[in-house]
Design a protein around this motif. Sequence first.
Motif, PDB file in Angstrom:
ATOM      1  N   GLN A   1      68.332  47.911  43.288  1.00  0.00           N
ATOM      2  CA  GLN A   1      69.775  47.678  43.411  1.00  0.00           C
ATOM      3  C   GLN A   1      70.041  46.299  43.986  1.00  0.00           C
ATOM      4  O   GLN A   1      70.872  45.538  43.487  1.00  0.00           O
ATOM      5  CB  GLN A   1      70.409  48.726  44.329  1.00  0.00           C
TER       6      GLN A   1
ATOM      7  N   ASN B   1      76.482  48.463  38.625  1.00  0.00           N
ATOM      8  CA  ASN B   1      77.618  49.378  38.529  1.00  0.00           C
ATOM      9  C   ASN B   1      78.484  49.337  39.782  1.00  0.00           C
ATOM     10  O   ASN B   1      79.720  49.389  39.701  1.00  0.00           O
ATOM     11  CB  ASN B   1      77.113  50.798  38.285  1.00  0.00           C
ATOM     12  N   SER B   2      77.851  49.221  40.937  1.00  0.00           N
ATOM     13  CA  SER B   2      78.619  49.152  42.186  1.00  0.00           C
ATOM     14  C   SER B   2      79.491  47.903  42.225  1.00  0.00           C
ATOM     15  O   SER B   2      80.638  47.947  42.687  1.00  0.00           O
ATOM     16  CB  SER B   2      77.664  49.148  43.387  1.00  0.00           C
TER      17      SER B   2
ATOM     18  N   SER C   1      72.433  50.819  38.740  1.00  0.00           N
ATOM     19  CA  SER C   1      73.307  51.282  39.814  1.00  0.00           C
ATOM     20  C   SER C   1      73.841  50.109  40.632  1.00  0.00           C
ATOM     21  O   SER C   1      75.014  50.104  41.033  1.00  0.00           O
ATOM     22  CB  SER C   1      72.549  52.254  40.724  1.00  0.00           C
TER      23      SER C   1
ATOM     24  N   ILE D   1      71.084  52.095  33.169  1.00  0.00           N
ATOM     25  CA  ILE D   1      70.961  53.468  33.673  1.00  0.00           C
ATOM     26  C   ILE D   1      70.456  54.401  32.578  1.00  0.00           C
ATOM     27  O   ILE D   1      69.549  55.213  32.804  1.00  0.00           O
ATOM     28  CB  ILE D   1      72.311  53.946  34.245  1.00  0.00           C
TER      29      ILE D   1
ATOM     30  N   LEU E   1      74.660  59.143  36.830  1.00  0.00           N
ATOM     31  CA  LEU E   1      73.930  58.605  37.976  1.00  0.00           C
ATOM     32  C   LEU E   1      73.842  59.619  39.109  1.00  0.00           C
ATOM     33  O   LEU E   1      72.772  59.793  39.720  1.00  0.00           O
ATOM     34  CB  LEU E   1      74.628  57.332  38.454  1.00  0.00           C
TER      35      LEU E   1
END
Length: 412
Positions: free
Chosen positions: A273, A331-332, A328, A300, A242
Amino acid sequence: MTKNLPRAPSLHKTSVPAGIVSALGLTQVIGYGTLYYSFSILAPGMATDLDLTLAEVFGVFSASLFIGGLSATYIGRQMDRIGAATIMTIGSALAALTLALCAWSPSIAIFAVAVILIEISSGMVQYQAAFAALVESDPLSASRSITYLTLIGGFASTIFWPISAALSVYLSWREIYLVFAGLNMFLCMPLHYWIMRVGKTASNADLAIRTRETIVGAIPPHARRRGMILVSFAFALLGFTLAAILAHMVPMLGSIGLGAAAVVIGSLFGPAQVLSRLINMVFGKNLSPPELAVLAAVLIVLGVLILLATGNWLPGAVAFAICLGLGSGINSIAQGSLPLYLFGSDGYGAITGKMAAARLAVGAGAPFVFAAAMENIGLDFALLANACLGVISIAAFVAVAASSRQPATPTG
């Protein structure tokens, strides 16, 4: 010996600290926007001003990410010791001072030192610290609060890529960094200080209750070391994938023939996002954190493969930005909720600090490596290699999901 006992539900147990989440959301937008996302937009101006190549500027950036990553373990331990909000307050002041130092830097050496200090301060104010602050505030609602926080923080790139591009028309990169220093000093630092004061007041008010509130991890004690290694490895590889793309996203899209549309397409990353976090908040309640991590990695990698297959075809570039943003965003959430799910709330700051150190240290080379790869072997091969690393991270997250037992439970 701690036992799981049924307890009557309470508003404190189930409520999300909305004021803290909102304040942290604003500081995350500014923190990521000024300390991370703006760099790719301002890097060409830095290179020209300092008589460096663009690859050399990103080499400095990569070195700063590596050193910042090494500091994450120490920062995590300090968050457990003196409080995450206290670390964030100090970090905001340090971020402002180091941005100003970078803006003043009369030489390459001072510029490099300033960029390194900027990345160290980033570890004190960005998601790692914000997640720890939410776990400290209320462990039982922390997972939900993390989702809300990342929902707000997802606007960082959408806001600061265009802002940085627009400001660069009228201001030098040095002047822009001074503006960003002011945002960190006069907006972020007071908000972090307020969160620190609120946390201390609440802690004094119901210390007896809060000391009994913990989350038990889903990985049994004898498997924790293996689990830590596997999770850190998976996040590190995905972080590299990323980071390599994000550091070059707008210039890369422009280089393949999308021209001015590159900024607009890049700006879709932020809303995507936010959309992924909103979808997860509404429909993802049945997905465990390990499953969310697998989904993030798949999205991703899919985005990278779409860009590789479609090149400068506009709809393909749009799909790439959206997939990357969706992945992303999830993922956060996983970076905050997966360690809590697997290892529990005790020592959360130190645990996430170790994981962040591995992720940032590995990802540190991503901007430089990807820039060098594009220059020497071409964009297509660079994207393909990037996708391969992402596939390995998918396999690692699948292994994590298979190794975890029942969902984390509160204890008291």
